[in-house]
Design an enzyme around this catalytic site. Structure first.
Site, short mmCIF file in Angstrom:
data_model
loop_
_atom_site.label_atom_id
_atom_site.label_comp_id
_atom_site.label_asym_id
_atom_site.label_seq_id
_atom_site.Cartn_x
_atom_site.Cartn_y
_atom_site.Cartn_z
N ALA A 1 0.87 -1.19 0.00
CA ALA A 1 0.00 0.00 0.00
C ALA A 1 0.89 1.22 0.00
O ALA A 1 1.95 1.23 0.63
CB ALA A 1 -0.91 0.01 1.22
N ALA B 1 0.54 5.69 -0.05
CA ALA B 1 -0.31 6.88 -0.04
C ALA B 1 0.57 8.11 0.03
O ALA B 1 1.79 8.03 -0.11
CB ALA B 1 -1.28 6.82 1.13
N SER B 2 -0.05 9.26 0.25
CA SER B 2 0.70 10.51 0.19
C SER B 2 1.66 10.68 1.35
O SER B 2 2.67 11.38 1.24
CB SER B 2 -0.28 11.69 0.17
OG SER B 2 -1.12 11.65 1.31
N ALA C 1 2.78 7.86 3.61
CA ALA C 1 3.62 6.70 3.94
C ALA C 1 3.29 5.56 2.98
O ALA C 1 2.33 5.62 2.20
CB ALA C 1 3.37 6.27 5.38
N VAL D 1 3.49 0.98 2.95
CA VAL D 1 3.56 -0.19 3.82
C VAL D 1 4.17 -1.36 3.06
O VAL D 1 3.79 -1.64 1.91
CB VAL D 1 2.16 -0.57 4.35
CG1 VAL D 1 2.25 -1.81 5.24
CG2 VAL D 1 1.55 0.59 5.12
N LYS E 1 5.47 0.15 8.20
CA LYS E 1 5.00 1.43 7.65
C LYS E 1 6.14 2.44 7.70
O LYS E 1 6.76 2.63 8.75
CB LYS E 1 3.80 1.94 8.46
CG LYS E 1 3.19 3.22 7.92
CD LYS E 1 1.93 3.59 8.69
CE LYS E 1 1.26 4.82 8.12
NZ LYS E 1 0.00 5.16 8.85
N ASP F 1 -10.30 7.60 9.78
CA ASP F 1 -10.16 7.31 8.34
C ASP F 1 -10.47 5.84 8.05
O ASP F 1 -9.62 5.12 7.52
CB ASP F 1 -8.74 7.66 7.88
CG ASP F 1 -8.62 7.77 6.37
OD1 ASP F 1 -9.66 7.96 5.71
OD2 ASP F 1 -7.50 7.65 5.84
#
Length: 422
Positions: free
Chosen positions: A7, A9-10, A12, A14, A28, A163
């Site tokens: 995964a 995202a902006s 971090a 994983v 992470k 979230d």
């Protein structure tokens, strides 16, 4: 260590890895230079809002700076992975009695502010691509358990996952629910939880007066059109008080209701509403017929019993007694300070009251009437009998007695005039 992230995202990404003892973990890792970039963006956002408020002063009543302040606090917390790990442990402890909820364990000896190592949780994300795999599980039961866990976080603990999108909420074997990634969380004070609990209870039971009560509480004691708010609350209940509840429409209508009545939804509810809408979308993927009112009703009743049960009332009474005891201890010192300032003539007060001139004029008039009434009563009850025996006489009637009778008559006439005018 798998170098390909599972995964990204902006903030971090994983990676999946394995410890020396064979434990599967999720690693992470924050992006380099992230904190400085986030701080710069938040400063720009705050500056843009200040310019907007200067250009459109009416925006200030919606308190956008406070809303962004809560968002900024959550985002800055998200850039510290040690803080995320502590939050994860706290939520796990809060939900320890929920056997069907899984929170990953943190491996502290391998974690830092920029790297967080936690147990790998193998589950199914509630996305459209996984619809086939989800059929092997009980979707409605998963949705109910996930909702109860979220409501427990928000209404009971005051620390909730802010979230809960499909990547952070997993369906596990045995119809268990997994929550991961506690980077963004929201917090609600005890007072806010009481307000939220009252609101949800009113919504699930269809009581418009409960909705109006919460709205009036949010008015902050300012001027509010109570009849209009009660009517708006009744309309809101008629639209959303019966199942099935469409949460997105209910939240949008609620915000409109508050805005049209000049009431400000508390800024710390912004993250909660965002999280509720996100969670509602996940639950509908698990259960297309999901209805939050049906699920929340029993939970809210249990929460009300816990919060307002005999033990809680006893605790609140003890807390109030402690506060009063502390206040009593401060009273002598406060009294000494007041007396000291009185001796020095240093105490002053400024009071502004609408119509103060009229009030002062009325007080002066009342004081004059009281004074005249006292003088008249004194002549009638005290002086008049004695005046009969002293001074010169006119046709065998004491002159001073005549004067006294005239004074009494004039006083009575003067006192009666305002009554006739009114």
């Amino acid at each position: 260590f798998d170098e390909t992230p599972v995964a990204a995202a902006s903030m971090a990404q994983v990676h999946r890895a394995r410890l020396d003892d064979g434990t599967e973990v999720a690693v992470k890792v924050l992006r380099p230079g992230l904190k400085a970039q986030v701080d710069a963006d938040l400063r720009l956002l705050a500056h843009a809002l200040s310019l907007a408020e200067r250009e459109w002063p009416e925006l200030a009543r919606y308190r956008p700076q406070e809303i962004v302040g809560h968002l900024a606090a959550a985002m800055r917390e998200e850039t510290d992975l040690l803080s995320e790990g502590r939050t994860c442990e706290t939520v796990a402890a809060n939900l320890s009695a929920h056997d069907h909820v899984v929170i990953p364990r943190i491996h502290w000896h391998l974690s830092s502010g920029t790297v967080l190592v936690q147990d790998w949780i193998e589950g199914i994300a509630p996305t459209a691509d996984n619809a086939g795999r989800l059929r092997s599980l009980d979707g409605p039961l998963l949705a109910a358990r996930g909702t109860e866990a979220f409501l427990h976080m928000a209404l009971v603990d005051g620390l909730f996952h802010a979230d809960p999108h499909p990547g952070n909420l997993l369906a596990l074997p045995g119809n268990r629910v997994g929550f991961i990634d506690f980077g963004m969380v929201g917090r609600l004070s005890a007072r806010r939880r009481d307000q939220l609990l009252a609101f949800v209870a009113a919504l699930t039971s269809g009581r418009a007066e409960g909705i109006a009560g919460v709205l009036l509480d949010w008015s902050g004691g300012g001027e509010a059109d109570i009849a209009r708010i009660e009517s708006a609350a009744q309309t809101y209940i008629s639209r959303h008080g019966r199942p099935p509840l469409r949460l997105a429409a209910a939240v949008a209508d609620f915000m409109t209701l508050a805005r049209e009545n000049g009431l400000m939804v508390p800024p710390d509810f912004a993250l909660l509403f965002k999280a509720l809408l996100t969670a509602d979308g996940c639950m509908r993927r698990l259960d297309p017929d999901f209805d939050i009112i049906r699920v929340a009703g029993p939970f809210v009743r249990r929460a009300m019993q816990r919060r307002y049960g005999p033990a809680q009332i006893k605790d609140r009474a003890e807390a109030m007694a402690m506060e009063l005891h502390g206040l009593a201890g401060e009273l002598p010192a406060l009294a000494r300070l007041v007396l000291h300032r009185l001796k020095q003539g240093r105490i002053g007060a400024r009071v502004e009251i609408d119509g103060l001139d009229r009030l002062i004029s009325g007080i002066h008039g009342a004081a004059r009437r009281v004074a005249v009434a006292l003088v008249t009563a004194a002549f009638a009850l005290g002086l008049a009998p004695r005046l009969m025996d002293i001074g010169p006489r006119l046709h065998d009637v004491p002159v001073f007695a005549i004067i006294g009778l005239l004074v009494i008559a004039a006083g009575l006439v003067w006192l009666m005039l305002p009554l006739r005018r009114s």
